[in-house]
Motif scaffolding. Structure first.
Motif, PDB file in Angstrom:
ATOM      1  N   ASP A 172      92.331   0.480   8.389  1.00 34.65           N
ATOM      2  CA  ASP A 172      92.537   1.106   7.084  1.00 34.65           C
ATOM      3  C   ASP A 172      92.032   2.546   7.085  1.00 34.65           C
ATOM      4  OD1 ASP A 172      93.197   0.936   4.177  1.00 34.65           O
ATOM      5  OD2 ASP A 172      91.050   1.300   3.985  1.00 34.65           O
ATOM      6  N   ARG A 173      90.902   2.769   7.731  1.00 32.59           N
ATOM      7  CA  ARG A 173      90.315   4.121   7.749  1.00 32.59           C
ATOM      8  C   ARG A 173      91.188   5.104   8.528  1.00 32.59           C
ATOM      9  NH1 ARG A 173      86.054   7.308   6.762  1.00 32.59           N
ATOM     10  NH2 ARG A 173      84.920   8.332   8.444  1.00 32.59           N
ATOM     11  N   THR A 174      91.741   4.661   9.633  1.00 32.06           N
ATOM     12  CA  THR A 174      92.536   5.567  10.469  1.00 32.06           C
ATOM     13  C   THR A 174      93.948   5.787   9.931  1.00 32.06           C
ATOM     14  OG1 THR A 174      93.001   3.682  11.933  1.00 32.06           O
ATOM     15  CG2 THR A 174      91.258   5.186  12.602  1.00 32.06           C
ATOM     16  N   LYS A 175      94.325   5.080   8.881  1.00 31.08           N
ATOM     17  CA  LYS A 175      95.603   5.387   8.233  1.00 31.08           C
ATOM     18  C   LYS A 175      95.566   6.774   7.603  1.00 31.08           C
ATOM     19  CE  LYS A 175      97.062   0.667   7.051  1.00 31.08           C
ATOM     20  NZ  LYS A 175      97.216  -0.305   5.937  1.00 31.08           N
ATOM     21  N   THR A 176      94.395   7.176   7.126  1.00 31.82           N
ATOM     22  CA  THR A 176      94.273   8.465   6.440  1.00 31.82           C
ATOM     23  C   THR A 176      93.302   9.417   7.121  1.00 31.82           C
ATOM     24  OG1 THR A 176      92.696   7.381   4.944  1.00 31.82           O
ATOM     25  CG2 THR A 176      94.961   7.659   4.159  1.00 31.82           C
ATOM     26  N   LEU A 177      92.670   8.998   8.221  1.00 33.24           N
ATOM     27  CA  LEU A 177      91.778   9.884   8.970  1.00 33.24           C
ATOM     28  C   LEU A 177      91.864   9.539  10.441  1.00 33.24           C
ATOM     29  CD1 LEU A 177      89.663  12.139   8.914  1.00 33.24           C
ATOM     30  CD2 LEU A 177      87.898  10.381   8.674  1.00 33.24           C
ATOM     31  N   ASP A 178      92.554  10.383  11.189  1.00 31.40           N
ATOM     32  CA  ASP A 178      92.742  10.136  12.616  1.00 31.40           C
ATOM     33  C   ASP A 178      91.418  10.340  13.347  1.00 31.40           C
ATOM     34  OD1 ASP A 178      94.099   9.438  14.835  1.00 31.40           O
ATOM     35  OD2 ASP A 178      95.266  11.282  15.033  1.00 31.40           O
ATOM     36  N   GLY A 179      91.080   9.439  14.246  1.00 33.01           N
ATOM     37  CA  GLY A 179      89.834   9.579  14.981  1.00 33.01           C
ATOM     38  C   GLY A 179      89.447   8.287  15.668  1.00 33.01           C
TER      39      GLY A 179
ATOM     40  N   VAL B 106      86.061   6.762  -0.678  1.00 33.22           N
ATOM     41  CA  VAL B 106      85.902   5.888  -1.852  1.00 33.22           C
ATOM     42  C   VAL B 106      87.113   5.011  -2.123  1.00 33.22           C
ATOM     43  CG1 VAL B 106      84.312   7.521  -2.932  1.00 33.22           C
ATOM     44  CG2 VAL B 106      86.761   7.695  -3.423  1.00 33.22           C
ATOM     45  N   LYS B 107      88.112   5.023  -1.243  1.00 33.60           N
ATOM     46  CA  LYS B 107      89.339   4.290  -1.548  1.00 33.60           C
ATOM     47  C   LYS B 107      89.131   2.782  -1.588  1.00 33.60           C
ATOM     48  CE  LYS B 107      90.971   4.510   3.269  1.00 33.60           C
ATOM     49  NZ  LYS B 107      92.074   4.928   4.139  1.00 33.60           N
ATOM     50  N   HIS B 108      87.970   2.307  -1.076  1.00 31.57           N
ATOM     51  CA  HIS B 108      87.671   0.874  -1.143  1.00 31.57           C
ATOM     52  C   HIS B 108      86.969   0.500  -2.449  1.00 31.57           C
ATOM     53  CE1 HIS B 108      83.968   2.752   0.188  1.00 31.57           C
ATOM     54  NE2 HIS B 108      83.308   1.662  -0.174  1.00 31.57           N
ATOM     55  N   ILE B 109      86.550   1.506  -3.245  1.00 30.50           N
ATOM     56  CA  ILE B 109      85.857   1.256  -4.505  1.00 30.50           C
ATOM     57  C   ILE B 109      86.898   1.102  -5.612  1.00 30.50           C
ATOM     58  CG2 ILE B 109      84.203   2.191  -6.170  1.00 30.50           C
ATOM     59  CD1 ILE B 109      82.919   3.753  -3.872  1.00 30.50           C
ATOM     60  N   ASP B 110      86.843  -0.017  -6.340  1.00 33.99           N
ATOM     61  CA  ASP B 110      87.870  -0.324  -7.339  1.00 33.99           C
ATOM     62  C   ASP B 110      88.082   0.814  -8.324  1.00 33.99           C
ATOM     63  OD1 ASP B 110      88.235  -2.753  -6.174  1.00 33.99           O
ATOM     64  OD2 ASP B 110      86.965  -3.861  -7.562  1.00 33.99           O
TER      65      ASP B 110
ATOM     66  N   ASN C 220      96.135  18.123  11.944  1.00 30.03           N
ATOM     67  CA  ASN C 220      95.057  17.683  11.072  1.00 30.03           C
ATOM     68  C   ASN C 220      94.594  16.284  11.429  1.00 30.03           C
ATOM     69  OD1 ASN C 220      95.159  20.052   9.654  1.00 30.03           O
ATOM     70  ND2 ASN C 220      96.419  19.241   7.996  1.00 30.03           N
ATOM     71  N   ALA C 221      93.295  16.040  11.198  1.00 29.93           N
ATOM     72  CA  ALA C 221      92.771  14.686  11.347  1.00 29.93           C
ATOM     73  C   ALA C 221      93.012  13.897  10.067  1.00 29.93           C
ATOM     74  CB  ALA C 221      91.280  14.731  11.671  1.00 29.93           C
ATOM     75  N   VAL C 222      92.901  14.577   8.913  1.00 24.55           N
ATOM     76  CA  VAL C 222      93.115  13.914   7.625  1.00 24.55           C
ATOM     77  C   VAL C 222      94.600  13.697   7.402  1.00 24.55           C
ATOM     78  CG1 VAL C 222      92.837  14.099   5.127  1.00 24.55           C
ATOM     79  CG2 VAL C 222      91.033  14.923   6.637  1.00 24.55           C
ATOM     80  N   ARG C 223      94.968  12.487   7.044  1.00 25.52           N
ATOM     81  CA  ARG C 223      96.374  12.155   6.820  1.00 25.52           C
ATOM     82  C   ARG C 223      96.591  11.806   5.357  1.00 25.52           C
ATOM     83  NH1 ARG C 223      96.723   7.924  11.879  1.00 25.52           N
ATOM     84  NH2 ARG C 223      97.118   9.406  13.545  1.00 25.52           N
ATOM     85  N   ASP C 224      97.810  12.066   4.879  1.00 28.01           N
ATOM     86  CA  ASP C 224      98.130  11.759   3.487  1.00 28.01           C
ATOM     87  C   ASP C 224      98.386  10.271   3.303  1.00 28.01           C
ATOM     88  OD1 ASP C 224      97.935  14.373   2.732  1.00 28.01           O
ATOM     89  OD2 ASP C 224     100.067  14.811   3.006  1.00 28.01           O
TER      90      ASP C 224
END
Length: 650
Positions: A169-176, A397-401, A436-440
């Motif tokens: 889930d984390r690497t869907k929006t942040l490559d690394g 914070v995408k895991h915080i409701d 970019n490392a950050v992905r949309d």
């Protein structure tokens, strides 16, 4: 100045390995000797015996300066006691402001141990480090009990499942990449096996030392027992973002002094405390592209020790927290950035309700907001900066409701940012995204691959200047979003001019001046949008006409560029036949003398050789004395524009 290691300060020993000295001899009793110790939290203590004592005996009156990122303060080891008061502090806050490091955040994600809380606390208190203790066997048994509980099959299965889901889930929006820290080598191997049993697990490696004669044979067969050279190879693979190796599992190795910039997550399943913990979590604070932060995911419960270490750090004068809690810090940061974006946009619009709109309503809103921002360069720049900060904050914070409910708003703002960048002349949006490392966030309900076609929304059938004709002018007057359409058409024209500049400087300059003059009149309200489109149509027609001129003059496309470089000022002085003949020979001469990197500063001689060759051609053509240098300079300028990247530009 003498460079050495502290291990050089030791007692003489006989052939049997027994010390023949009671204490280290004095090497100098001078007081103007300065001992500078790097990593001063490690080997500079233990004055009852050991290297620190021998160093003190060898240089009893020396002055000491220590460099450390993690000063210690415990029984038998205190950095201030050994080295004196702080001289200078370069703290976490300064480091982050300088972009020397990125912030680190902490999130607890514990997988239950089948031990009581007292057992864990006791084991944490008994963590082994380099200092001697009285009851080694007792401490070993407590550590072993905790490690056994941590390595239970059911627990590791749960840990592997949760870790892989979190990393995916984390690497869907942040490559690394990620590192996992286990208590023992046995636990590291077991976790490796559990991860590899799961579907869609990326490549994982275990990095640890071993003993071929004592360790299980299957460890060697699986490649877990590695040489130093093999571990260096694994490290280089981890540094390569494109390499399929995404996760390493370690026990003690790589927790200090290892730099893997693209490492953004550290999963901890090993009790840690003090400077060892601070050193370990620092593995994810390295700057890499647009990496916004590092993340510590705690599976075993080091939160209290982290707070204790933070307290000691702050008491020592350092500002900024080593790893603030995601829930406490990042939530507030996210909502601050969300409000910063909202304040830059038209009010009374719910930017997160776009799923309830029809396709036409959605495209109208998207075009309206994008056009609104493109009208004001200052607001546009502020929006791009604010949206970048918002997208990075959302990663945490995408895991915080409470924050996840704002995802649609974030998606809309990301799409607007993409539209703005596509509308800018010379933009390479796709290339920028790959860098970019950050992905949309991707939502295919928006469009193919989750991307809106900004040109289609604006009523431009294809992003090419070939659409500019009289029919287009008629439909332009009847369609909405005129300012947005003008911005997109301006981008198309400017991009075409830019590409032509590499082939024909003089021609591109003329088109650029015509475009700038037209836009200036439009911004000063001297002409309307339709008049701008008419001017753009004329530019397009002149571009097409100029392509036919080469054939009429008997020149190639390359030669026409050199012809245009001089024709504007000299067409009335020399006839076309003379100018064409000069251009033929100059172009042939330049191409004959081109060398790789000939325009670069270190290839001055190659450039000079071409210039001399062109001079020889011009001298044979009997040009007027006053025209010689102008011809030479214009030809060289055009050659550099056309063939700077020779031979790829040839």
């Amino acid at each position: 100045m003498i460079f050495t290691t502290i291990e050089k300060f030791t007692l003489k020993r006989n052939a049997g390995g027994h010390a023949t000295e009671i204490e280290h001899p004095v090497l100098s009793d001078r007081s103007n000797i300065i001992v500078i110790a790097d990593e001063a939290h490690r080997s500079q203590y233990g004055f009852s015996q050991g290297h620190a004592r021998y160093l003190a005996e060898a240089l009893p009156n020396s002055r000491r300066i220590g460099f450390t990122g993690t000063p210690v303060s415990m029984s038998g080891a205190d950095t201030v006691e050994v080295f004196g008061d702080l001289i200078h502090v370069y703290d976490i806050k300064q480091s982050q402001e300088d972009r020397a490091t990125v912030p680190i955040y902490y999130t607890p994600r514990q997988v239950k141990l089948h031990l009581g809380e007292d057992d864990v606390d006791q084991a944490l208190q008994e963590i082994a480090d380099e200092f001697p203790v009285d009851d080694v066997e007792r401490r070993k048994s407590q550590w072993t009990a905790l490690a056994k509980a941590a390595g239970a099959k059911e627990r590791l299965q749960e840990l592997a499942q949760d870790l892989l889901e979190h990393f995916t889930d984390r690497t869907k929006t942040l490559d690394g990449k990620a590192m996992v820290v286990c208590m023992t080598r046995e636990n590291a191997v077991r976790l490796y096996n559990e991860l590899n049993r799961l579907p869609d697990c990326p490549e994982v490696k275990v990095v640890m030392t071993g003993n071929l004669s004592k360790d299980p044979e299957e460890w060697s067969e699986a490649g877990h027992l590695t040489t130093k050279a093999q571990r260096e190879s694994i490290k280089e693979r981890m540094k390569d973002l494109e390499d399929p190796l995404k996760i390493v599992i370690v026990v003690d190795m790589w927790l200090t002094g290892t730099d893997i910039p693209c490492l953004h997550t550290l999963y901890i399943d090993k009790p840690m405390k003090g400077h060892n913990m601070i050193q370990a979590i620092s593995r994810v604070n390295r700057v890499f592209r647009d990496k916004p932060h590092g993340l510590i995911v705690d599976y075993i419960g080091i939160g209290e020790e982290l707070r204790e270490a933070t307290g000691k750090y702050s008491a020592g004068g350092g500002k900024g927290e080593p790893a603030p809690d995601v829930g406490e810090e990042a939530r507030g940061l996210f909502f601050d950035e969300l409000e910063a974006v909202r304040t830059l946009l038209p009010e009374s619009i719910d930017y997160g309700d776009w799923r309830h709109l029809s396709r036409i309503e959605f495209e109208d809103r998207y075009a309206f907001v994008t056009g609104y921002l493109l009208e004001n360069d200052d607001i546009e720049k502020q929006f791009l900066n604010a949206e970048s900060r918002l997208s990075k904050a959302f990663l945490l914070v995408k895991h915080i409701d409470e924050c996840r409910t704002k995802a649609d708003e974030v998606i809309f703002f990301q799409q607007v940012r993409k539209g703005i960048k596509k509308a800018k002349p010379g933009s390479h949006a796709r290339h920028d995204e790959l860098e970019n490392a950050v992905r949309d966030l991707v939502d295919t309900s928006i469009g193919t691959d989750g991307v809106i076609d900004i040109f289609g929304v604006a009523g431009i059938e294809k992003p090419d200047i070939s659409i500019l004709d009289d029919d287009f002018l008629q439909t332009f007057k009847d369609r909405p979003h005129q300012n947005l359409r003008l911005k997109l058409l301006e981008k198309l024209i400017r991009d075409e001019i830019f590409h032509r500049a590499a082939k024909n400087l003089a021609q591109a300059k003329g088109f650029r001046e015509l475009l700038e003059e037209t836009l200036k009149k439009y911004h000063n309200r001297l002409i309307d949008a339709a008049a701008v489109i008419e001017a753009m149509i004329r530019i397009r027609q002149e571009m097409e006409n100029s392509d036919k001129r080469a054939e009429e003059l008997g020149l190639s496309e390359e030669e026409l560029a050199f012809y245009d470089a001089i024709a504007e000022n000299y067409q009335n002085i020399y006839d076309n036949e003379v100018l064409s003949e000069v251009v033929h020979e100059v172009v042939a001469t330049i191409k004959k003398n081109l060398k790789v990197d000939w325009t670069k500063p270190h290839r001055v001689q190659a450039r000079a050789a071409i210039r001399s060759a062109v001079k020889r051609v011009l001298r044979k053509k009997n040009l007027k004395a006053g025209d010689f240098d102008e011809f030479l300079n214009r030809f060289m300028e055009q050659a550099e524009a056309m063939w700077a990247n020779w031979p790829s530009a040839a």
